[in-house]
Design a protein around this motif. Structure first.
Motif, PDB file in Angstrom:
ATOM      1  N   MET A 123       0.841  -1.176   0.000  1.00  0.00           N
ATOM      2  CA  MET A 123       0.000   0.000   0.000  1.00  0.00           C
ATOM      3  C   MET A 123       0.885   1.236   0.000  1.00  0.00           C
ATOM      4  SD  MET A 123      -2.545   1.400   3.027  1.00  0.00           S
ATOM      5  CE  MET A 123      -1.250   1.732   4.202  1.00  0.00           C
ATOM      6  N   GLN A 124       0.530   2.159  -0.848  1.00  0.00           N
ATOM      7  CA  GLN A 124       1.164   3.472  -0.829  1.00  0.00           C
ATOM      8  C   GLN A 124       0.093   4.488  -0.445  1.00  0.00           C
ATOM      9  OE1 GLN A 124       2.673   3.800  -4.802  1.00  0.00           O
ATOM     10  NE2 GLN A 124       4.610   2.853  -4.262  1.00  0.00           N
ATOM     11  N   LEU A 125       0.509   5.473   0.334  1.00  0.00           N
ATOM     12  CA  LEU A 125      -0.427   6.441   0.871  1.00  0.00           C
ATOM     13  C   LEU A 125       0.190   7.828   0.791  1.00  0.00           C
ATOM     14  CD1 LEU A 125      -2.434   5.830   4.026  1.00  0.00           C
ATOM     15  CD2 LEU A 125      -1.013   7.853   3.975  1.00  0.00           C
ATOM     16  N   ALA A 126      -0.576   8.785   0.299  1.00  0.00           N
ATOM     17  CA  ALA A 126      -0.126  10.175   0.250  1.00  0.00           C
ATOM     18  C   ALA A 126      -1.206  11.061   0.853  1.00  0.00           C
ATOM     19  CB  ALA A 126       0.153  10.588  -1.188  1.00  0.00           C
ATOM     20  N   VAL A 127      -0.794  11.984   1.707  1.00  0.00           N
ATOM     21  CA  VAL A 127      -1.745  12.884   2.376  1.00  0.00           C
ATOM     22  C   VAL A 127      -1.412  14.318   1.980  1.00  0.00           C
ATOM     23  CG1 VAL A 127      -2.655  13.677   4.585  1.00  0.00           C
ATOM     24  CG2 VAL A 127      -1.863  11.314   4.349  1.00  0.00           C
ATOM     25  N   ARG A 128      -2.455  15.068   1.640  1.00  0.00           N
ATOM     26  CA  ARG A 128      -2.300  16.495   1.398  1.00  0.00           C
ATOM     27  C   ARG A 128      -3.542  17.191   1.941  1.00  0.00           C
ATOM     28  NH1 ARG A 128      -4.958  18.469  -3.388  1.00  0.00           N
ATOM     29  NH2 ARG A 128      -5.913  16.777  -4.551  1.00  0.00           N
ATOM     30  N   ARG A 129      -3.493  18.486   1.999  1.00  0.00           N
ATOM     31  CA  ARG A 129      -4.632  19.270   2.488  1.00  0.00           C
ATOM     32  C   ARG A 129      -5.093  20.213   1.391  1.00  0.00           C
ATOM     33  NH1 ARG A 129      -6.273  17.748   7.382  1.00  0.00           N
ATOM     34  NH2 ARG A 129      -4.617  16.867   8.630  1.00  0.00           N
ATOM     35  N   HIS A 130      -6.410  20.357   1.306  1.00  0.00           N
ATOM     36  CA  HIS A 130      -7.009  21.284   0.351  1.00  0.00           C
ATOM     37  C   HIS A 130      -8.036  22.106   1.119  1.00  0.00           C
ATOM     38  CE1 HIS A 130      -8.296  22.689  -3.601  1.00  0.00           C
ATOM     39  NE2 HIS A 130      -9.513  22.648  -3.106  1.00  0.00           N
ATOM     40  N   HIS A 131      -7.731  23.369   1.375  1.00  0.00           N
ATOM     41  CA  HIS A 131      -8.615  24.251   2.161  1.00  0.00           C
ATOM     42  C   HIS A 131      -9.017  23.600   3.477  1.00  0.00           C
ATOM     43  CE1 HIS A 131      -8.947  27.177  -1.058  1.00  0.00           C
ATOM     44  NE2 HIS A 131      -9.145  26.182  -1.900  1.00  0.00           N
ATOM     45  N   GLY A 132      -8.061  22.980   4.143  1.00  0.00           N
ATOM     46  CA  GLY A 132      -8.318  22.382   5.447  1.00  0.00           C
ATOM     47  C   GLY A 132      -8.902  20.980   5.407  1.00  0.00           C
ATOM     48  N   ILE A 133      -9.201  20.481   4.222  1.00  0.00           N
ATOM     49  CA  ILE A 133      -9.735  19.121   4.086  1.00  0.00           C
ATOM     50  C   ILE A 133      -8.561  18.186   3.814  1.00  0.00           C
ATOM     51  CG2 ILE A 133     -11.212  17.584   2.723  1.00  0.00           C
ATOM     52  CD1 ILE A 133     -12.907  20.074   2.043  1.00  0.00           C
ATOM     53  N   ALA A 134      -8.445  17.124   4.603  1.00  0.00           N
ATOM     54  CA  ALA A 134      -7.389  16.139   4.377  1.00  0.00           C
ATOM     55  C   ALA A 134      -7.790  15.261   3.197  1.00  0.00           C
ATOM     56  CB  ALA A 134      -7.185  15.287   5.619  1.00  0.00           C
ATOM     57  N   VAL A 135      -6.880  15.103   2.249  1.00  0.00           N
ATOM     58  CA  VAL A 135      -7.104  14.234   1.096  1.00  0.00           C
ATOM     59  C   VAL A 135      -6.049  13.131   1.164  1.00  0.00           C
ATOM     60  CG1 VAL A 135      -7.193  14.062  -1.414  1.00  0.00           C
ATOM     61  CG2 VAL A 135      -8.014  16.143  -0.272  1.00  0.00           C
ATOM     62  N   VAL A 136      -6.509  11.901   1.345  1.00  0.00           N
ATOM     63  CA  VAL A 136      -5.615  10.756   1.445  1.00  0.00           C
ATOM     64  C   VAL A 136      -5.794   9.913   0.185  1.00  0.00           C
ATOM     65  CG1 VAL A 136      -5.024   8.697   2.770  1.00  0.00           C
ATOM     66  CG2 VAL A 136      -5.798  10.765   3.959  1.00  0.00           C
ATOM     67  N   ALA A 137      -4.727   9.795  -0.592  1.00  0.00           N
ATOM     68  CA  ALA A 137      -4.764   9.006  -1.823  1.00  0.00           C
ATOM     69  C   ALA A 137      -4.055   7.678  -1.576  1.00  0.00           C
ATOM     70  CB  ALA A 137      -4.094   9.759  -2.961  1.00  0.00           C
ATOM     71  N   LEU A 138      -4.749   6.594  -1.912  1.00  0.00           N
ATOM     72  CA  LEU A 138      -4.205   5.243  -1.716  1.00  0.00           C
ATOM     73  C   LEU A 138      -3.873   4.618  -3.060  1.00  0.00           C
ATOM     74  CD1 LEU A 138      -6.780   3.906   0.888  1.00  0.00           C
ATOM     75  CD2 LEU A 138      -4.546   4.908   1.335  1.00  0.00           C
ATOM     76  N   ARG A 139      -2.860   3.748  -3.060  1.00  0.00           N
ATOM     77  CA  ARG A 139      -2.466   2.997  -4.265  1.00  0.00           C
ATOM     78  C   ARG A 139      -2.125   1.571  -3.881  1.00  0.00           C
ATOM     79  NH1 ARG A 139       2.020   5.683  -7.958  1.00  0.00           N
ATOM     80  NH2 ARG A 139       0.744   4.805  -9.587  1.00  0.00           N
ATOM     81  N   GLY A 140      -2.339   0.691  -4.826  1.00  0.00           N
ATOM     82  CA  GLY A 140      -1.899  -0.692  -4.651  1.00  0.00           C
ATOM     83  C   GLY A 140      -2.924  -1.558  -3.953  1.00  0.00           C
ATOM     84  N   GLU A 141      -2.426  -2.416  -3.087  1.00  0.00           N
ATOM     85  CA  GLU A 141      -3.281  -3.345  -2.344  1.00  0.00           C
ATOM     86  C   GLU A 141      -3.289  -2.955  -0.875  1.00  0.00           C
ATOM     87  OE1 GLU A 141      -1.645  -7.199  -3.171  1.00  0.00           O
ATOM     88  OE2 GLU A 141      -2.540  -7.234  -5.170  1.00  0.00           O
ATOM     89  N   VAL A 142      -4.473  -2.976  -0.274  1.00  0.00           N
ATOM     90  CA  VAL A 142      -4.611  -2.667   1.145  1.00  0.00           C
ATOM     91  C   VAL A 142      -5.115  -3.947   1.806  1.00  0.00           C
ATOM     92  CG1 VAL A 142      -5.526  -1.059   2.839  1.00  0.00           C
ATOM     93  CG2 VAL A 142      -5.262  -0.319   0.464  1.00  0.00           C
ATOM     94  N   LEU A 143      -4.177  -4.725   2.291  1.00  0.00           N
ATOM     95  CA  LEU A 143      -4.473  -6.060   2.816  1.00  0.00           C
ATOM     96  C   LEU A 143      -3.789  -6.280   4.160  1.00  0.00           C
ATOM     97  CD1 LEU A 143      -3.758  -8.016  -0.500  1.00  0.00           C
ATOM     98  CD2 LEU A 143      -6.003  -7.337   0.364  1.00  0.00           C
ATOM     99  N   GLY A 144      -4.439  -7.039   5.028  1.00  0.00           N
ATOM    100  CA  GLY A 144      -3.834  -7.439   6.298  1.00  0.00           C
ATOM    101  C   GLY A 144      -3.418  -6.269   7.158  1.00  0.00           C
ATOM    102  N   GLU A 145      -2.125  -6.253   7.515  1.00  0.00           N
ATOM    103  CA  GLU A 145      -1.602  -5.215   8.408  1.00  0.00           C
ATOM    104  C   GLU A 145      -1.705  -3.811   7.828  1.00  0.00           C
ATOM    105  OE1 GLU A 145       2.286  -6.057   9.902  1.00  0.00           O
ATOM    106  OE2 GLU A 145       1.715  -8.077  10.536  1.00  0.00           O
ATOM    107  N   ASP A 146      -1.867  -3.712   6.520  1.00  0.00           N
ATOM    108  CA  ASP A 146      -2.058  -2.389   5.907  1.00  0.00           C
ATOM    109  C   ASP A 146      -3.295  -1.710   6.470  1.00  0.00           C
ATOM    110  OD1 ASP A 146       0.169  -2.658   4.253  1.00  0.00           O
ATOM    111  OD2 ASP A 146      -1.014  -3.482   2.599  1.00  0.00           O
ATOM    112  N   GLY A 147      -4.291  -2.496   6.849  1.00  0.00           N
ATOM    113  CA  GLY A 147      -5.515  -1.928   7.407  1.00  0.00           C
ATOM    114  C   GLY A 147      -5.243  -1.135   8.673  1.00  0.00           C
ATOM    115  N   LEU A 148      -4.350  -1.661   9.525  1.00  0.00           N
ATOM    116  CA  LEU A 148      -3.993  -0.944  10.758  1.00  0.00           C
ATOM    117  C   LEU A 148      -3.226   0.328  10.448  1.00  0.00           C
ATOM    118  CD1 LEU A 148      -2.902  -3.935  13.024  1.00  0.00           C
ATOM    119  CD2 LEU A 148      -5.023  -2.612  13.153  1.00  0.00           C
TER     120      LEU A 148
END
Length: 117
Positions: free
Chosen positions: A1-26
């Protein structure tokens, strides 16, 4: 899993890529919680972009549900953007389409969650 976080006018935007499995959930749950708690806004909002997620399991779904609940507890909102047909089917089968606020694109989600809305 790859994760990128940015803010847009105070709103958090989290973009995910790949597979989100198992420990990635935590890891995802922790990242989403941090994004909500780090908001400058009194009512924090979060957008999770899943356009580039190939697969996810129940741990990822649990992280999304937790994040939505956490945002609501603080008076905010959470939205999910996009998703492949397989991910959309997973959300439908798990009946999360009735629970999660979903948008086809980031612009629609941002317009809905902007402070004036």
């Amino acid at each position: 899993m790859q994760l990128a976080v940015r803010r847009h006018h105070g709103i958090a935007v989290v973009a995910l890529r790949g597979e989100v499995l198992g420990e990635d959930g935590l890891k995802l749950r922790s990242a989403l919680e941090h994004a909500i708690d780090g908001s400058e806004r009194e009512t924090p909002s979060l957008i999770v972009v899943i356009n580039e997620v190939r697969r996810m399991d129940s741990s990822a779904l649990g992280a999304l549900v937790y994040a939505q609940s956490h945002a609501r507890t603080r008076g905010g909102r959470m939205a999910v953007v996009g998703g492949t047909s397989d991910i959309a089917r997973l959300l439908e089968l798990s009946q999360l389409t009735a629970v999660l606020e979903r948008f086809p694109d980031l612009q629609s989600a941002l317009a809905s969650l902007e402070p004036s809305n």
